[in-house]
Design a protein around this motif. Structure first.
Motif, PDB file in Angstrom:
ATOM      1  N   PHE A 145      27.467 -21.260   9.479  1.00 43.30           N
ATOM      2  CA  PHE A 145      26.103 -21.536   8.641  1.00 43.30           C
ATOM      3  C   PHE A 145      25.622 -22.832   8.786  1.00 43.30           C
ATOM      4  N   TYR A 146      24.285 -23.178   8.733  1.00 42.92           N
ATOM      5  CA  TYR A 146      23.888 -24.568   8.905  1.00 42.92           C
ATOM      6  C   TYR A 146      23.172 -24.845   7.598  1.00 42.92           C
ATOM      7  N   ALA A 147      23.479 -26.135   7.135  1.00 42.45           N
ATOM      8  CA  ALA A 147      22.733 -26.724   5.954  1.00 42.45           C
ATOM      9  C   ALA A 147      22.108 -27.756   6.396  1.00 42.45           C
ATOM     10  N   ASP A 186      30.790 -31.637   2.960  1.00 41.64           N
ATOM     11  CA  ASP A 186      30.958 -30.455   2.794  1.00 41.64           C
ATOM     12  C   ASP A 186      31.257 -29.622   4.221  1.00 41.64           C
ATOM     13  N   GLU A 187      30.933 -30.445   5.344  1.00 38.27           N
ATOM     14  CA  GLU A 187      30.778 -29.834   6.904  1.00 38.27           C
ATOM     15  C   GLU A 187      32.304 -29.385   7.118  1.00 38.27           C
ATOM     16  N   GLY A 188      32.402 -28.420   7.786  1.00 38.79           N
ATOM     17  CA  GLY A 188      33.762 -28.033   8.482  1.00 38.79           C
ATOM     18  C   GLY A 188      34.042 -26.367   8.155  1.00 38.79           C
ATOM     19  N   LEU A 204      30.868 -24.586   8.048  1.00 36.85           N
ATOM     20  CA  LEU A 204      29.399 -25.057   7.954  1.00 36.85           C
ATOM     21  C   LEU A 204      29.142 -26.261   8.585  1.00 36.85           C
ATOM     22  N   ASN A 205      27.748 -26.240   9.268  1.00 32.45           N
ATOM     23  CA  ASN A 205      27.365 -27.454   9.840  1.00 32.45           C
ATOM     24  C   ASN A 205      26.352 -28.019   9.376  1.00 32.45           C
ATOM     25  N   VAL A 206      26.592 -29.318   8.868  1.00 32.19           N
ATOM     26  CA  VAL A 206      25.544 -30.125   8.396  1.00 32.19           C
ATOM     27  C   VAL A 206      24.456 -30.837   8.952  1.00 32.19           C
TER      28      VAL A 206
HETATM   29  C1  LIG Z   1      26.654 -28.575  14.282  1.00 31.78           C
HETATM   30  O1  LIG Z   1      25.788 -28.044  15.435  1.00 31.78           O
HETATM   31  C2  LIG Z   1      25.311 -28.879  16.337  1.00 31.78           C
HETATM   32  C3  LIG Z   1      24.315 -28.282  17.065  1.00 31.78           C
HETATM   33  O2  LIG Z   1      24.558 -26.864  17.254  1.00 31.78           O
HETATM   34  C4  LIG Z   1      26.492 -29.399  17.213  1.00 31.78           C
HETATM   35  O3  LIG Z   1      26.077 -30.012  18.371  1.00 31.78           O
HETATM   36  C5  LIG Z   1      27.339 -30.015  16.414  1.00 31.78           C
HETATM   37  O4  LIG Z   1      28.649 -30.390  17.051  1.00 31.78           O
HETATM   38  C6  LIG Z   1      27.954 -29.311  15.343  1.00 31.78           C
HETATM   39  N1  LIG Z   1      28.834 -30.020  14.443  1.00 31.78           N
HETATM   40  C7  LIG Z   1      29.954 -29.560  14.076  1.00 31.78           C
HETATM   41  C8  LIG Z   1      30.862 -30.494  13.119  1.00 31.78           C
HETATM   42  O5  LIG Z   1      30.377 -28.279  14.266  1.00 31.78           O
END
Ligand SMILES: *[C@@H]1O[C@H](CO)[C@@H](O)[C@H](O)[C@H]1NC(C)=O
Ligand SMILES: *[C@@H]1O[C@H](CO)[C@@H](O)[C@H](O)[C@H]1NC(C)=O
Ligand SMILES: *[C@@H]1O[C@H](CO)[C@@H](O)[C@H](O)[C@H]1NC(C)=O
Ligand SMILES: *[C@@H]1O[C@H](CO)[C@@H](O)[C@H](O)[C@H]1NC(C)=O
Ligand SMILES: *[C@@H]1O[C@H](CO)[C@@H](O)[C@H](O)[C@H]1NC(C)=O
Ligand SMILES: *[C@@H]1O[C@H](CO)[C@@H](O)[C@H](O)[C@H]1NC(C)=O
Ligand SMILES: *[C@@H]1O[C@H](CO)[C@@H](O)[C@H](O)[C@H]1NC(C)=O
Ligand SMILES: *[C@@H]1O[C@H](CO)[C@@H](O)[C@H](O)[C@H]1NC(C)=O
Length: 284
Positions: free
Chosen positions: A34-36, A106-108, A128-130
């Motif tokens: 999920f992206y936030a 909150d990322e992880g 979760l990707n912030v």
């Molecule tokens: C979050 O997403 C971006 C783009 O997809 C990626 O480059 C990045 O490594 C991701 N970060 C994590 C912590 O997963």
């Protein structure tokens, strides 16, 4: 400090009590991301089977070797929701949990555990990707006549701030002769907010009028036109020359008028009109 340690301990205890280790009757699903956006909210949905009665739902955060209980629901007991009470909202209808005011901590990875009333359970891994959005980049061009045969050399600059993760500067549509000595990028991370400020200066050798914009992350600057035959500074020079000429002309006119004024005004009622003038010319 003491309070935060206590709440951490409480969390660890509750997570130990609540953590459901995957047993024989559970199934583990592949990870979903999920992206936030920083400061905004995100809805994490657990992919359970909604046509089967559900007894409990747990959302847990995996940090290191520990799982921390975030929020969820249980029909057979009450859940000790503490730290995330104000920031999370559970929707039992679609097995989702909305987290507001997202921060980078909150990322992880998270796990979402669904307990079905008939006894089986599912463990879903979600992550979760912030990100943070970059400001609309500022693009500037400073063009001078260079040593290059055909004319001008432009110093282009692109800058943006407040974004995450670190991002590259792109100049779509511009064929840059990328030269390390001419190409300077600075990336600075704010130690507090963790967001990046990016600035890049590149040198562009003109060959024809070109519209340029730059992009950082997903943010795109406005477009500027560079390498015009009639460049902006030249136009300014023309304008200055015009104004100076006009002012000189005005001064000349004023001086002429003053000179004309100094002469004794011929009185129309003077019967001897013309005589003194004629005398004066004779004198000189
Ligand atoms: C979050 O997403 C971006 C783009 O997809 C990626 O480059 C990045 O490594 C991701 N970060 C994590 C912590 O997963
Ligand atoms: C959900 O459960 C019902 C009843 O057990 C089953 O028929 C259905 O296939 C399940 N759906 C999914 C997506 O697993
Ligand atoms: C939640 O918000 C209430 C008021 O809105 C506040 O009194 C309480 O301390 C907050 N709880 C946490 C854990 O932040
Ligand atoms: C959002 O979180 C930050 C810290 O992560 C906090 O300083 C800020 O007050 C929070 N804002 C709201 C509206 O809760
Ligand atoms: C862009 O320009 C505006 C106005 O000149 C300024 O306030 C802002 O800080 C600039 N942003 C960056 C990233 O340089
Ligand atoms: C890079 O720039 C330097 C001076 O600015 C120049 O001497 C050199 O030839 C350039 N290299 C390339 C590959 O254009
Ligand atoms: C880029 O140029 C601007 C002025 O146009 C200057 O303030 C800035 O420090 C330069 N940045 C780098 C990385 O050279
Ligand atoms: C640049 O943009 C302007 C207006 O958007 C347009 O009139 C002009 O033809 C463009 N020039 C080039 C070289 O694409």
């Amino acid at each position: 400090m003491k309070g935060s340690i206590c709440s951490l301990l409480a969390l660890a205890v509750t997570s130990v009590l609540l953590t459901a280790s995957p047993g024989d009757c559970s199934t583990e699903s592949p990870e979903r991301t999920f992206y936030a956006v920083l400061g905004q909210s995100v809805t994490l949905r657990c992919p359970g089977n909604l046509s089967v009665p559900i007894l409990r739902l747990y959302l847990q955060m995996q940090r290191g070797q520990k799982d921390y209980f975030i929020n969820g629901f249980a029909r057979d007991k009450s859940l000790p929701v503490t730290e995330y009470l104000n920031r999370t909202e559970v929707n039992e209808m679609d097995l989702s949990i909305t987290m507001s005011n997202i921060s980078f901590s909150d990322e992880g990875p998270y796990t979402c555990i669904v307990f079905y009333t008939e006894g089986s359970k599912e463990v879903h891994l979600i992550s979760l990707n912030v990100t943070a959005t970059y400001s609309v980049p500022n693009v500037t061009a400073d063009c001078i006549h260079g040593q290059v045969t055909r004319g001008k050399k432009c110093q282009l600059s692109c800058s943006s701030t407040g974004g995450y993760p670190e991002s590259e500067v792109k100049w779509p549509g511009l064929h840059l002769h990328l030269n390390e000595s001419d190409n300077k990028t600075t990336s600075l991370q704010d130690p507090h907010s963790k967001t990046w400020t990016i600035n890049q200066n590149v040198t562009y050798y003109c060959d024809q009028p070109t519209n340029v914009s730059c992009s950082i992350g997903h943010a795109v600057s406005h477009t500027i036109t560079i390498c015009q035959a009639d460049s902006f500074p030249l136009r300014v020079n023309v304008a200055i020359a015009f104004v100076v000429t006009f002012v000189l002309f005005l001064i000349l006119v004023l001086v002429l008028m003053k000179c004309h004024h100094r002469r004794p005004r011929p009185n129309p009622e003077d019967p001897a009109l013309g005589f003194p003038l004629a005398l004066r010319t004779a004198e000189t």
